[in-house]
Write an enzyme that holds these catalytic residues in place. Structure first.
Site, PDB file in Angstrom:
ATOM      1  N   THR A  55       2.447  20.844  27.348  1.00 57.77           N
ATOM      2  CA  THR A  55       2.082  19.493  26.906  1.00 57.77           C
ATOM      3  C   THR A  55       0.700  19.209  27.480  1.00 57.77           C
ATOM      4  O   THR A  55       0.136  20.053  28.174  1.00 57.77           O
ATOM      5  CB  THR A  55       3.085  18.433  27.447  1.00 57.77           C
ATOM      6  OG1 THR A  55       2.863  18.295  28.852  1.00 57.77           O
ATOM      7  CG2 THR A  55       4.518  18.824  27.195  1.00 57.77           C
ATOM      8  N   CYS A  56       0.184  17.995  27.218  1.00 57.69           N
ATOM      9  CA  CYS A  56      -1.157  17.709  27.746  1.00 57.69           C
ATOM     10  C   CYS A  56      -1.140  17.624  29.273  1.00 57.69           C
ATOM     11  O   CYS A  56      -2.188  17.729  29.908  1.00 57.69           O
ATOM     12  CB  CYS A  56      -1.710  16.439  27.122  1.00 57.69           C
ATOM     13  SG  CYS A  56      -0.531  15.113  27.078  1.00 57.69           S
ATOM     14  N   ASN A  57       0.020  17.445  29.860  1.00 56.92           N
ATOM     15  CA  ASN A  57       0.078  17.294  31.314  1.00 56.92           C
ATOM     16  C   ASN A  57       0.677  18.485  32.052  1.00 56.92           C
ATOM     17  O   ASN A  57       0.724  18.484  33.290  1.00 56.92           O
ATOM     18  CB  ASN A  57       0.906  16.050  31.683  1.00 56.92           C
ATOM     19  CG  ASN A  57       0.167  14.789  31.353  1.00 56.92           C
ATOM     20  OD1 ASN A  57      -1.055  14.741  31.497  1.00 56.92           O
ATOM     21  ND2 ASN A  57       0.876  13.785  30.884  1.00 56.92           N
ATOM     22  N   SER A 115       6.472  12.593  34.400  1.00 53.28           N
ATOM     23  CA  SER A 115       5.328  12.375  33.509  1.00 53.28           C
ATOM     24  C   SER A 115       4.239  11.566  34.187  1.00 53.28           C
ATOM     25  O   SER A 115       4.497  10.860  35.170  1.00 53.28           O
ATOM     26  CB  SER A 115       5.774  11.622  32.258  1.00 53.28           C
ATOM     27  OG  SER A 115       6.689  12.389  31.549  1.00 53.28           O
ATOM     28  N   GLY A 195     -16.500  -8.232  18.296  1.00 57.57           N
ATOM     29  CA  GLY A 195     -17.242  -7.240  19.062  1.00 57.57           C
ATOM     30  C   GLY A 195     -16.783  -5.840  18.727  1.00 57.57           C
ATOM     31  O   GLY A 195     -15.773  -5.640  18.038  1.00 57.57           O
ATOM     32  N   GLY A 197     -16.232  -3.326  21.102  1.00 54.31           N
ATOM     33  CA  GLY A 197     -15.809  -2.616  22.322  1.00 54.31           C
ATOM     34  C   GLY A 197     -14.734  -1.580  22.005  1.00 54.31           C
ATOM     35  O   GLY A 197     -13.952  -1.738  21.068  1.00 54.31           O
ATOM     36  N   MET A 199     -12.070  -0.670  23.735  1.00 48.13           N
ATOM     37  CA  MET A 199     -10.690  -1.129  23.966  1.00 48.13           C
ATOM     38  C   MET A 199     -10.223  -2.019  22.811  1.00 48.13           C
ATOM     39  O   MET A 199      -9.075  -1.934  22.375  1.00 48.13           O
ATOM     40  CB  MET A 199     -10.650  -1.897  25.292  1.00 48.13           C
ATOM     41  CG  MET A 199      -9.285  -2.183  25.789  1.00 48.13           C
ATOM     42  SD  MET A 199      -8.419  -0.670  26.198  1.00 48.13           S
ATOM     43  CE  MET A 199      -6.850  -1.347  26.663  1.00 48.13           C
TER      44      MET A 199
END
Lengths: 438, 279
Positions: A55-57, A115, A195, A197, A199
């Site tokens: 997995t990615c981790n 995780s 905006g 941004g 996020m």
């Protein structure tokens, strides 16, 4: 390292976000097309069953072997080849777990206790997917099949019997969930992104997942606004910043992430908007720093304002709640690991029982055959079957005690997870096997 | 037999109320399921209690039973139980448990208040057998119950709004229905309450005219009732036109419900003046 044993043992070699940085972890990641070769090489040298989990981790290799030393050497050797790194460069980042420790680890991983984001659900599907690849390659046998199915059952139990997966942790997800507690149906609501941004764009993407109604993007640079519209893959009204007040009037959800030294949304502006909206609520998410929305806006009736700190404190609170659930989850994992180990310990005595039975059966049928040829010639077929039944009964009764002893020994080992107790049934089986060996 | 059944019902409702509130606090499905099972048991004994009282120990029947104080309270609680069952099968099913957790303690409260009047012989003095009277009683009680539902909705709205503004935790927020759905429910309930109470008022006036040859006797309760109806009309008009924000509307709703409950429940018992009183 663990000593070699006669019976198959569970082993795990891996590295995760806790032990290795991503630039090291990614070197051990294998594509689907590389897996058959990887399985071939590891299984050629002492590995009986294998599952490659990536997995990615984390990258983890679960295997079953009768010769642990050889298997570990084999896996490490293959990993050297995969990563193109000398063993010394990565061995300190690896963790190796055996027997019950490996079982507990897999159950914790599948239940998302290990995780990066505690309690996330994605890991369950990733483990299932990786296990499926081993099954399709014919590399998962009796023990790993049982172990992984146990891990899936445990993960489901942990998710349903604890609150470890409840209450979201990501800011974008929390913002979406809050909107879903204010509005009945997001597809009927209009979102406005103020905006460009990063996020803000991420939160807007989350809203599009819930099929948000209309989207407006208000920005100084219209080109940037159009780029975001393309990125979220939705049709959007692109509005210049000067027209914010009129665009905000129709918006139910406002995501503010513009860089501006002063407040762009003021209480006066919001008051006049709220008046025109009647009883419809407005949800404002201000993730800009410095803030785009005057905090006074949040005090207006029917207006709900959350800034980045509010969302972060909710995430922290949710994390605290998840952390409180760890003890309960670990209890469930331990009890499920016991259940698996009880079955696994039983495996050690099965070959011994089969072997003893076969040995006795061979003696019984051999002797009976010899007698039939010499001294029992006069017996009819029916009488001979009667004698055959009688000898079988005698054999079964004779074997009853040693088999019961083996099973009892295995039950006694249940609940004792020290090395001696775990290997007890195997040792007893070995002695009994030797007693009856020719 | 009746006394034993009453105590059993009361105990069941008290335990269910505690468990309902506790299940909302813990958000534990096991408590929720236990509370639901207990609620079914409580409703079953409650219905049996009415059957024993109105058909076995007396021959009053449900509507005529409402002429006694205890019977009036029973009918009030029964109407709420019936409406809860209706809500379960209606479009408000998603919000049903939230409303029920607040409604069950109310039924319990009604049963507790009715306890001193279990053997009371006091009855409403108007027993002329006017054909509109039973209809007036049923309509008025149904109106009260719909009004009670809007009261629950308003309380839920204020709690939800407070939690959303407080921004402390999402855990409690997740246990409640969405703000928009609570507001929709409030409008739905208040519209029906207004309609039924208006019919109740008109039918009551007709009964009074038929019996006393006047529609209005000027008793304090009648005056408060007409005043409340006028406030309710304004509330209905403001709320449905979107002229009043849901926060103020919910506050007004709660206040008005308390006033009306005082009139309907307590004034009928303790102010015996006029034809509504139990004498």
């Amino acid at each position: 390292m663990k000593e070699s044993m006669n019976r198959p043992e569970i082993g795990l070699i891996g590295l995760s976000h806790k032990t290795a940085p991503v630039d090291l972890r990614e070197r051990f990641t294998l594509g689907d097309e590389e897996l058959p070769g990887f399985f071939e090489k590891t299984c050629a040298e002492g590995v009986d069953e294998i599952v490659y989990l990536s997995t990615c981790n984390r990258v983890e290799i679960y295997f079953i072997t009768s010769d642990m030393n050889a298997a570990v050497e084999s896996v490490l050797g293959v990993l050297e080849g995969v990563s193109l790194l000398p063993r010394g460069k990565f061995e300190s980042s690896l963790y190796k777990k055996y027997s019950r420790e490996a079982v507990l680890h897999l159950l914790s991983v599948a239940s998302s206790l290990d995780s990066m984001v505690l309690g996330e659900n994605e890991i369950f599907f990733q483990v299932k997917n990786c296990y499926g690849k081993s099954v399709r390659a014919g590399r998962a046998g009796t023990v790993l099949n049982r172990l992984f199915h146990q891990a899936f059952r445990t993960a489901k139990r942990v998710r349903s019997e604890t609150e470890i997966s409840k209450n979201p942790l990501s800011i974008a997800y929390i913002a979406t969930e809050l909107a879903r507690k204010i509005f009945d149906d997001l597809s009927c609501q209009r979102a406005l992104l103020l905006g460009a941004g990063e996020m803000g764009e991420l939160i807007l993407k989350y809203f599009t997942k819930y099929n948000i109604g209309e989207i407006s993007i208000v920005n100084r640079s219209l080109a940037n606004a159009e780029r975001i519209a393309r990125d979220v893959n939705r049709e959007a009204h692109v509005v210049p910043l000067d027209d914010l007040a009129s665009a905000a009037q129709g918006a139910d959800i406002i995501i503010a992430s513009a860089s501006s030294p002063s407040f762009l949304v003021t209480p006066e502006m919001m008051r006049s908007i709220a008046k025109k909206r009647g009883s419809r609520p407005v949800f404002l998410i201000d993730i800009a720093v410095p803030r785009n929305v005057d905090p006074g806006v949040g005090r207006l009736d029917n207006v709900f304002l959350y800034n980045i700190d509010d969302l972060k404190s909710i995430a922290d609170e949710n994390l605290k709640h998840r952390l409180r659930e760890i003890d309960v989850a670990e209890g469930l994992i331990r009890s499920d690991a016991d259940e698996f180990y009880e079955w696994y310990a039983g495996l050690a005595v099965v070959p011994a029982i089969v072997k003893i039975r076969n040995e006795f059966e061979a003696i019984r049928s051999g002797e009976l055959e010899r007698y039939r040829r010499r001294k029992l010639k006069h017996l009819s077929d029916d009488d001979f079957h009667m004698v055959e039944d009688l000898t079988r009964q005698i054999m079964t009764k004779t074997l009853h005690n040693p088999i019961t002893y083996l099973k009892r020994y295995q039950t006694k080992a249940k609940g004792h997870h020290d090395r001696e107790a775990q290997h007890g049934p195997g040792e007893a089986a070995r002695i009994i096997e030797e007693l009856f060996n020719k | 037999m009746f006394d034993v059944l009453f105590i059993t019902t009361l105990v069941l409702f008290v335990v269910t109320s505690v468990l309902c509130i506790y299940s909302l606090h813990t958000d534990d499905d096991r408590h929720k399921n236990r509370a639901r099972l207990l609620l079914i048991a409580a409703i079953a004994t409650f219905v049996a209690l009415g059957a024993v009282r109105f058909y076995l120990t007396t021959d009053d029947g449900v509507v005529r039973g409402a002429f006694t104080i205890w019977g009036y309270f029973y009918l009030l609680a029964l109407a709420l139980v019936v409406l809860l069952v209706y809500l379960y099968f209606s479009r408000w099913r998603a919000q049903w448990w939230s409303f029920t957790t607040l409604a069950v303690p109310f039924i319990t409260l009604v049963l507790i208040i009715s306890t001193p009047f279990l053997d009371s012989a006091r009855r409403i003095t108007v027993e002329t057998g006017h054909w509109l009277l039973p209809l007036h009683i049923v309509i008025a009680i149904l109106g009260e119950i719909f009004f009670f539902l809007s009261f629950i909705g308003s309380v839920l709205y204020l709690v939800m709004e407070w939690q959303l503004k407080k921004k402390a935790s999402m855990r409690f927020i997740f246990r409640l229905p969405t703000l928009e759905s609570i507001e929709k429910f409030n409008r739905w309930a208040i519209a029906r309450a207004f309609l039924l109470l208006s019919f109740g008022l008109v039918s009551g006036a007709f009964v009074a005219y038929g019996v006393f040859a006047t529609m209005f006797q000027g008793s304090p309760k009648e005056i408060i009732l007409y005043a409340s109806w006028t406030v309710m009309l304004s509330l209905f008009w403001l709320r449905h036109g979107g002229r009043l924000d849901p926060h103020r509307a919910s506050q007004l709703n709660v206040l008005l419900f308390v006033v009306l409950m005082f009139i309907f429940m307590f004034a009928n018992i303790y102010i015996t003046m006029g034809f509504h009183g139990f004498k």
